[in-house]
Design a protein around this motif. Sequence first.
Motif, mmCIF file in Angstrom:
data_model
loop_
_atom_site.group_PDB
_atom_site.id
_atom_site.type_symbol
_atom_site.label_atom_id
_atom_site.label_comp_id
_atom_site.label_asym_id
_atom_site.label_seq_id
_atom_site.Cartn_x
_atom_site.Cartn_y
_atom_site.Cartn_z
ATOM 1 N N ASN A 10 0.762 -1.340 -0.092
ATOM 2 C CA ASN A 10 0.185 0.138 -0.111
ATOM 3 C C ASN A 10 0.896 1.271 0.479
ATOM 4 O OD1 ASN A 10 -2.424 -1.361 -0.807
ATOM 5 N ND2 ASN A 10 -2.586 -1.805 1.816
ATOM 6 N N SER A 11 1.810 0.822 0.682
ATOM 7 C CA SER A 11 3.038 2.086 0.988
ATOM 8 C C SER A 11 3.405 2.794 -0.629
ATOM 9 C CB SER A 11 3.990 2.236 1.610
ATOM 10 O OG SER A 11 4.816 2.916 1.852
ATOM 11 N N LYS A 14 1.010 4.057 -3.088
ATOM 12 C CA LYS A 14 0.934 5.154 -2.969
ATOM 13 C C LYS A 14 2.299 6.023 -2.752
ATOM 14 C CE LYS A 14 -2.399 4.790 0.922
ATOM 15 N NZ LYS A 14 -2.990 5.442 2.131
#
Length: 135
Positions: A10-11, A14
Amino acid sequence: MTKNTNTTHNSVNKTAAGFTIIAGFYGFSGVLVGAITGHGERLAELYLQVSQMYFFFHTASLLAIAALLPKEAKNNPKALVFAGACFAIGAPAFSISLFLNAVLSSSISMLMPLGGTLMLLGWFCVTVYAIGKIF
């Protein structure tokens, strides 16, 4: 997939999206500076053309990094993330200083060397990343 792996993915996603947004802004800025280039004096035109060139080169670079990041998430792509951050800060610092010099005959003196140094550091990080893939 473990929770820690999901958080990492997810990081990275993003971060990739952020780099893509910045690349879009750079592309827009490069076109805008190009449009302004046709309306200035000779030296000012040169500054604007160089500013535009750096925006476009680093637009492509940020898009490439954004495309690589999701594929490299499990390999801890710190060098790529750092390279993207250097490009994201360095390109506008360098280009804006040139732009201000062309349009206002004034620049923020520390922006150009700071931007240039960050872009060099970004390219060094890309090289470190590539070397890490070989060895």
